[in-house]
Scaffold this active site. Structure first.
Site, short mmCIF file in Angstrom:
data_model
loop_
_atom_site.label_atom_id
_atom_site.label_comp_id
_atom_site.label_asym_id
_atom_site.label_seq_id
_atom_site.Cartn_x
_atom_site.Cartn_y
_atom_site.Cartn_z
N ASP A 41 0.93 -1.19 0.25
CA ASP A 41 -0.32 -0.02 -0.20
C ASP A 41 0.56 1.11 0.07
O ASP A 41 2.04 1.12 0.91
CB ASP A 41 -0.80 0.13 1.24
CG ASP A 41 -2.10 0.88 1.51
OD1 ASP A 41 -1.92 2.11 0.63
OD2 ASP A 41 -3.08 0.41 1.27
N SER A 83 -6.47 4.00 -1.43
CA SER A 83 -6.66 2.72 -1.26
C SER A 83 -8.29 2.44 -1.64
O SER A 83 -8.28 0.72 -2.24
CB SER A 83 -6.22 1.78 -0.29
OG SER A 83 -5.16 3.18 -0.02
N THR A 136 -7.94 -2.02 1.76
CA THR A 136 -7.26 -2.56 0.79
C THR A 136 -8.36 -4.10 0.96
O THR A 136 -8.48 -4.71 0.09
CB THR A 136 -6.32 -2.39 0.73
OG1 THR A 136 -5.52 -1.40 0.49
CG2 THR A 136 -5.37 -4.10 -0.14
N GLU A 252 -1.05 -8.00 1.86
CA GLU A 252 -0.69 -6.77 1.66
C GLU A 252 -0.16 -5.87 3.18
O GLU A 252 0.47 -6.39 4.20
CB GLU A 252 -1.96 -5.83 2.35
CG GLU A 252 -2.22 -3.96 2.27
CD GLU A 252 -2.69 -2.95 2.56
OE1 GLU A 252 -3.02 -2.15 1.48
OE2 GLU A 252 -3.41 -3.47 3.41
N ASP A 257 1.88 2.77 3.21
CA ASP A 257 1.06 3.69 3.57
C ASP A 257 1.30 5.18 4.26
O ASP A 257 1.14 6.15 3.88
CB ASP A 257 -0.20 2.89 2.33
CG ASP A 257 -1.08 4.38 2.53
OD1 ASP A 257 -0.96 4.93 1.57
OD2 ASP A 257 -2.23 4.72 3.24
N HIS A 261 2.72 9.05 4.35
CA HIS A 261 1.95 10.35 4.83
C HIS A 261 2.70 10.74 5.71
O HIS A 261 2.35 12.48 5.71
CB HIS A 261 0.50 9.48 4.93
CG HIS A 261 -0.58 9.36 4.37
ND1 HIS A 261 -1.28 10.31 3.62
CD2 HIS A 261 -1.12 7.70 4.08
CE1 HIS A 261 -2.03 9.08 2.52
NE2 HIS A 261 -2.45 8.45 3.18
N ASP A 299 -1.43 0.00 -4.80
CA ASP A 299 -2.73 0.51 -5.05
C ASP A 299 -1.81 2.23 -5.62
O ASP A 299 -2.77 2.58 -6.74
CB ASP A 299 -3.41 0.45 -3.90
CG ASP A 299 -2.48 1.17 -2.48
OD1 ASP A 299 -1.40 1.50 -2.60
OD2 ASP A 299 -3.51 1.18 -1.45
N HIS A 300 -1.57 2.95 -4.88
CA HIS A 300 -0.88 4.03 -5.45
C HIS A 300 0.74 4.07 -5.12
O HIS A 300 0.66 3.69 -3.98
CB HIS A 300 -1.75 4.78 -5.86
CG HIS A 300 -2.32 4.96 -4.03
ND1 HIS A 300 -1.55 5.16 -2.73
CD2 HIS A 300 -3.79 4.41 -2.85
CE1 HIS A 300 -1.93 4.97 -1.46
NE2 HIS A 300 -2.99 4.10 -1.89
ZN LIG Z 1 -2.87 6.43 2.31
#
Ligand SMILES: [Zn+2]
Length: 371
Positions: A41, A83, A136, A252, A257, A261, A299-300
């Site tokens: 993620d 997500s 997710t 995952e 992620d 952030h 996912d990104h």
């Molecule tokens: Zn995020």
């Protein structure tokens, strides 16, 4: 060698899907028995590169891949996906709006890879470092208008048919506003319910639900140790043990992620390295079970990470680099795809995220093509 238009096949694979990628002619990929889909993620190309460079260019297990691609990630309503929309795309083959889980932009329910696998008699599993109800994993189980409905998402796990799911999120099952205790319903329907890692490792036979933290699991740096790799191994033991028809497993690395952030490079690296240890478990499993395909993707990206020179120590991979961030949110660049095992080379190329579940459904024979 037989060839076909994969774009045409895709139409019949998942209901409600549209072709959002250029049609291409490729050789027929082989049928496989097992698929392991691994999602980092927020793990962009820069995050993977940083993890290589940070440790004096130590090779990652992801580098063992023999099919490598890039994946476009935009959602139905935003060039920068979240997500929830990305998980929906990766699980169902259909784009939706940011925030939405398992439904299209109009709210219609979409079949996901877990449901299609269960329908075909395959075993299924999820292993994550977030809550199992987080966006997710939710995309592979639930159908709700918004990702924040985690108590509602927990209810979907009871009916999911999953043979194993391991992660955090206990409070959404047993500390709920409606006072229900879903762990009771889970044990009544045949699950062993585990609340600590010792009980996970002791589990030998049958369905397993492991809820090991109230919400997300701790960071690696806060004592999570080898949780993700050992849980991935446990899930593979359960899934490969009993069902001759094969399995679909999603794993995952959820907290890459969160670290993105926070613009926390140490944590991005430790979480990505930890995810890579789970990749090792999956790739090693594929070595021993040659009818297995492993897909590693994201996912990104998160944080707009870039890796630049600090203009001082050009040759020292740690000291010669500066890690900078462009945002505390997500980013729109393509994400990496690493494929390993049977049929891996067919995943080389530039894809849309909605292509991935269509190809997985195809190699697992979840939807036979219509004439
Ligand atoms: Zn995020």
């Amino acid at each position: 060698m037989h060839t076909f238009q994969i774009g045409l096949i895709a139409v019949s694979l998942l209901v409600g899907s549209t072709i959002s990628y250029a049609e291409r002619t490729i050789e027929t990929p082989p049928k496989v028995k097992n698929v392991i889909l691994m999602i980092g993620d927020g793990m962009g190309v820069a995050h993977v590169s940083a993890t290589m460079l940070y440790h004096n260019e130590a090779p990652l297990n992801m580098e063992r891949a023999h099919g490598v691609g890039l994946v476009k990630t935009r959602s139905a309503n935003n060039m920068v996906t979240d997500s929830a929309a990305a998980a929906t795309a990766l699980a169902t083959g259909t784009k939706t709006n940011n925030g939405m889980i398992g439904v299209d932009a109009d709210g219609n329910v979409l079949s996901n890879l877990v449901e299609l696998s269960e329908k075909k008699g395959l075993s299924t599993g999820l292993v994550v470092t977030s809550a199992v109800t987080h966006a997710t994993p939710a995309g592979f189980v639930a159908h709700v208008p918004h990702r924040s409905q985690e108590e509602k998402i927990a209810e979907a796990f009871v009916k999911s048919g999953l043979e194993v799911f391991i992660g955090g999120g206990q409070k959404f099952f047993s500390n709920r506003r409606d006072k229900q205790d879903l762990t009771k319903a889970l044990s009544e329907s045949g699950y062993t319910v585990a609340f600590n890692q010792d009980d996970v490792q002791k589990h030998k036979k049958g369905k397993l639900c492991a809820l090991l933290a109230p919400n997300q699991m701790p960071y690696c740096s806060d004592g999570r140790a080898d949780y993700l790799a050992t849980s991935t191994q446990k899930a593979l033991d359960i899934l490969s043990g009993e069902n001759a028809k094969g399995f679909f497993l999603m794993v995952e690395g959820s907290l890459i992620d969160y670290a993105g952030h926070d613009n926390n490079i140490d944590r991005i690296v430790s979480e990505t390295k930890d995810f890579d240890q789970a990749v090792k478990v999956a790739f090693d499993f594929a070595d021993k079970h040659p009818d297995t395909l492993v897909i590693v993707t994201a996912d990104h990206g998160t944080g707009g990470l870039s890796i630049i020179s600090n203009s001082k120590n050009f040759t020292d991979s740690e000291k010669g680099l500066k890690y900078t961030f462009g945002t505390t949110s997500h980013s729109a660049e393509m994400v990496p795809l690493f494929a390993y095992g049977k049929g891996a080379k067919w995943f080389s190329g530039v894809w849309d995220n909605t292509d991935i579940p269509k190809m997985i459904a195809q190699v697992l024979g979840l939807r036979e093509k219509s004439k």
